[in-house]
Design an enzyme around this catalytic site. Structure first.
Site, PDB file in Angstrom:
ATOM      1  N   SER A 656       2.739   4.091  -9.260  1.00 23.06           N
ATOM      2  CA  SER A 656       3.669   3.616  -8.224  1.00 23.06           C
ATOM      3  C   SER A 656       4.900   2.921  -8.807  1.00 23.06           C
ATOM      4  O   SER A 656       5.803   2.557  -8.051  1.00 23.06           O
ATOM      5  CB  SER A 656       2.949   2.658  -7.270  1.00 23.06           C
ATOM      6  OG  SER A 656       2.522   1.495  -7.951  1.00 23.06           O
ATOM      7  N   LYS A 699       2.800  -4.872  -0.978  1.00 22.30           N
ATOM      8  CA  LYS A 699       3.893  -4.937  -1.957  1.00 22.30           C
ATOM      9  C   LYS A 699       5.167  -5.486  -1.327  1.00 22.30           C
ATOM     10  O   LYS A 699       5.849  -6.333  -1.913  1.00 22.30           O
ATOM     11  CB  LYS A 699       4.135  -3.551  -2.537  1.00 22.30           C
ATOM     12  CG  LYS A 699       2.982  -3.051  -3.396  1.00 22.30           C
ATOM     13  CD  LYS A 699       3.202  -1.623  -3.874  1.00 22.30           C
ATOM     14  CE  LYS A 699       2.059  -1.144  -4.761  1.00 22.30           C
ATOM     15  NZ  LYS A 699       2.224   0.243  -5.213  1.00 22.30           N
TER      16      LYS A 699
END
Length: 801
Positions: A656, A699
């Site tokens: 990611s 996140k």
């Protein structure tokens, strides 16, 4: 500064909200009746229905799925409904085996028949204790016995009289002693000759006496043999009479039992063996005369345990087919146990000490077992496979199977098996068993796969609301206000990490309801409200967020370098998720890149330090592929670049960070700084397309909390892949800040869009001439790579000179 190329997402796109007005009640006490049902899991229910209604015994079911998704609840709810319409299975009893006491017989009886037979046998023994002694104390028995013994005595007297007469004719007189019959020479007075008279005889006279004595002794032997035969005839006649009288006296009792079980041949066979035992061991029922001793001595009375019935499985109270869930499937709990009693220092057992296991209780129905617990020890698992394969359950002593020397044990007759077994476990365990256990796929041919989430639509929401009401009612919680229901639905979407789906981790939802109920009581409320759910969520967050706060404190105090404003070259804010098991959070990290001459390509420093997992390594290799695909069409890349997560001292995995890492590289190549008030997450392919990642909500919130701590400027935000838009269920604090223009979330579909957003410059596309437009990021990066290539070429030429 705001991007000239992309606009932030509308606050409405950051979180899906459920309107409390759509809840069909104000409080759950006014809700329609909520029938207990399984929420979602249509596919798993179809598999269960097939496997459990399939009559073949080889089609057992394995329910696979993540933890806390309600696997056992799904199975038991489904089975209870299925079993309710089925007839209860028969009872099973163990009785004494008169031919071989070590092998008790198993009898099958209709539901409730086990208790009935046990009661009948108990009544039979009680009657025998009265009836049989009465037989031998009666006048008829005494008269018949006296007649038979009198006839014997008469015949015996005749034999002895005849013997005495023949002995006298030979000159001998018989003396009947307790030790036997003695023959002595007879004098003239008819009495035995004295020893002195015999010594005075001549040898010839004594020889004649000896010869006559031998004749007399042979006749004595014949007489004694005749008397012995008469005694044997008497005993046989008395025994036959006793047995006939016992049989006549108890025959009607046994006839009643035979009439009751005329359709059950196994019971009839047992009654036949019982009758034979009664007429051969009736002596035990006679009353014993107590010996007259100067002190009392307890006498051992017969217990007649061999005539008892061990009601092994009792289904007299069972409604429908049995559904048994065994949470601790040890061998004794599953297959029963052979218990023992201590007598005079020894451990003894008999058929009355046989105890059933879960597999016996579930016979004729359904058995639910946790797969992992079943496999903790090899004996239960091997025993279950053997029982299902042989279609019978055999009781064995567990210590004997382990090879230990044990006291006398039993070998009960196996019971035929007719049931369906449902194993409950995770998917990984299913695949391990399927691959490594040859018997498993032959028995467990149906897999019911559980899902972690369901669709968020009106039909599913209706079932979800009903399920919440069931929990509140079953756990005796405060009634649910519609605001609490709406907040729980939103929380289910947050847990699913998807604005279009709701989580099916029902155990977690149930725990949240209980915690919310606690906070409602603490607040003095008479109903469970939305703010009570928020309080429970906030309390959970506080209990688990110490590490998150310590890490954020390290950033805000400057120990860990993460910028949230300004610009920097070759440096970008990446985002990662820390999962502590019961709590997960997002954390920003600084990712930096360096570029120089060389031919090593892109180096992952974390990999060189053994701190990078395989997925992160793959992401770096994809970046190298992207650079070759974009900039190595007219010549090889002549660079050595390095990427690193700054101040990271643990394992890094996942791809990611690929978008962030390629941005850092491009910033160095183009010599263009990147905005530090933005953070980015996302993976990419070799062609520069952004790809979805996991944990997007955590996140985004992780960077938001850092910016909030330092002070929101209105320029800060997070960039995510456009394909993650459907996953956004951000915390209400983030949504509120976005609504006020203090924070932003952007979506990108390509690396180029991300570069434009971070630099404020166009990325540029190759024209028909194969070149990027001047003044674009890609043009600057390609120009730098061409310069480096030319430098390497020039250096190479000088080396040749």
């Amino acid at each position: 500064m705001p991007s000239a190329f992309l606009s932030p997402l509308d606050p409405a796109d950051l979180r899906r909200v459920f309107d409390p007005a759509e809840v069909p009640f104000d409080i759950s006490d006014n809700a329609p009746d909520c029938l207990e049902s399984v929420l979602g899991q249509a596919r798993a229910k179809e598999a269960l229905e097939f496997g459990l209604t399939m009559p073949d015994m080889d089609f057992h079911v394995y329910v696979a799925g993540p933890q806390r998704t309600g696997k056992t609840h799904l199975v038991t709810t489904f089975l209870n409904k299925l079993a309710a319409d089925q007839p209860p299975p028969p009872d099973w009893v163990y009785v004494h085996n008169f031919a071989d006491p070590d092998e008790p017989k198993a009898l099958s009886l209709p539901p409730g028949g086990g208790k009935r037979l046990a009661s009948q046998m108990k009544e039979l023994v009680a009657n025998l204790k009265i009836t049989i002694p009465e037989i031998f104390e009666g006048e008829d028995y005494a008269r018949r016995k006296e007649g038979m013994t009198g006839e014997f005595k008469r015949k015996r007297s005749d034999i002895f009289a005849q013997l005495d007469s023949e002995a006298r004719e030979e000159g001998y007189v018989l003396k009947f002693e307790p030790t036997g019959i003695m023959a002595s020479p007879m004098g003239e007075d008819g009495e035995p000759l004295p020893e002195s008279a015999i010594r005075d005889m001549s040898d010839e006279e004594r020889e004649k006496l000896r010869a006559r004595s031998d004749v007399i002794q042979s006749k004595v032997t014949e007489a004694l043999r005749a008397v012995g035969a008469l005694e044997k005839e008497l005993q046989e006649a008395l025994s036959k009479m006793d047995q006939e009288m016992v049989l006549n006296a108890v025959g009607y009792l046994l006839k009643e039992l035979r009439d009751d079980y005329q359709d059950n041949q196994a019971v009839l066979n047992y009654l036949e063996a019982l009758q034979h035992d009664l007429i051969t061991t009736y002596e035990r029922f006679k009353k014993k005369e107590q010996p007259s001793l100067p002190f009392p001595v307890p006498s051992e009375e017969p217990n007649f345990r061999e005539y008892e019935v061990n009601v092994f499985v009792d289904n007299s109270e069972t409604k429908g087919a049995p559904v048994v869930v065994e949470h601790n499937p040890t061998y004794p709990n599953l297959f029963g146990r052979i218990e023992r009693q201590a007598q005079f220092g020894a451990l003894l057992t008999d058929f009355t000490l046989l105890k059933p296991g879960a597999i016996h209780q579930a016979n004729g129905g359904y058995l639910v077992l946790p797969a992992l617990d079943l496999l903790r020890y090899w004996l239960p698992w091997e025993g279950l496979k053997r029982a299902l394969r042989d279609r019978q359950v055999k009781m064995e002593d567990v210590m004997e199977q382990l090879g230990y020397m044990i006291t006398r044990t039993l070998r009960p007759q196996p019971i035929p098996l007719d049931l369906k077994v449902v194993l409950v476990g995770d998917s990984q365990l299913y695949h391990l068993l399927y691959v490594h256990d040859q018997v498993f796929p032959k028995l467990f041919k149906v897999r019911a796969q559980m899902s972690e989430h369901m669709e968020w639509d009106s039909e599913e929401v209706s079932g979800f609301i009903s399920h919440l009401c069931q929990i509140a009612h079953k756990k005796e919680l405060l009634p649910l206000h519609r605001g609490a229901v709406a907040r729980l639905i939103e929380r289910a979407a947050e847990m699913a990490g998807d604005r279009e789906r709701l989580t099916l981790r029902l155990a977690d939802l149930e725990d949240l309801l209980k915690e919310s109920n606690y906070h409602a009581h603490k607040a003095g409320s008479d109903k469970l409200r939305g703010q009570d759910v928020d309080s429970a969520i906030a309390a959970r967050r506080r209990r688990g967020s110490m590490m998150q706060e310590r890490l954020q404190e390290a950033v805000t105090r400057g120990f860990i370098k993460v910028a949230s404003d300004g610009e920097a070259l070759g440096q970008v804010n990446g985002l990662a998720v820390y999962d502590l098991g019961d709590y997960a959070f997002g954390k920003p990290s600084r990712i930096s890149a360096s570029v120089g001459l060389g031919k090593d390509g892109v180096t992952n420093i974390d990999r060189e330090a053994d701190l990078s997992g395989p997925f992160h390594n793959k992401g770096v290799l994809i970046i190298a592929g992207f650079l070759r695909e974009r900039f190595a069409r007219f010549g090889p890349l002549t660079l050595t670049a390095s990427l690193v997560f700054e101040q990271s001292y643990g394992m890094i995995d996942g791809d990611s960070a690929s978008l962030a890492e390629v941005l850092a590289l491009m910033s160095q190549l183009a010599n263009v700084p990147l905005r530090q008030d933005l953070a980015i997450t996302g993976s990419m392919d070799q062609h520069g397309a952004a790809q979805a990642i996991g944990g997007v909500n955590l996140k985004v919130e992780g960077f938001f909390r850092l910016c909030e701590e330092r002070g929101l400027t209105g320029q800060q935000g997070v960039v995510i892949p456009a394909s993650n838009l459907k996953n956004l269920m951000l915390h209400p604090d983030v949504v509120a800040a976005a609504s006020e223009g203090k924070f932003a979330v952007y979506t990108v579909e390509t690396v180029d869009q991300a570069m434009e957003l971070f630099t404020g410059m166009p990325a540029g596309e190759r024209g028909e001439d194969g070149k990027f437009p001047e003044g674009t990021l890609n043009h600057l990066a390609e120009a730098e790579l061409e310069r480096m290539r030319q430098v390497v070429k020039d250096l190479s030429g000088k080396d040749k000179d």
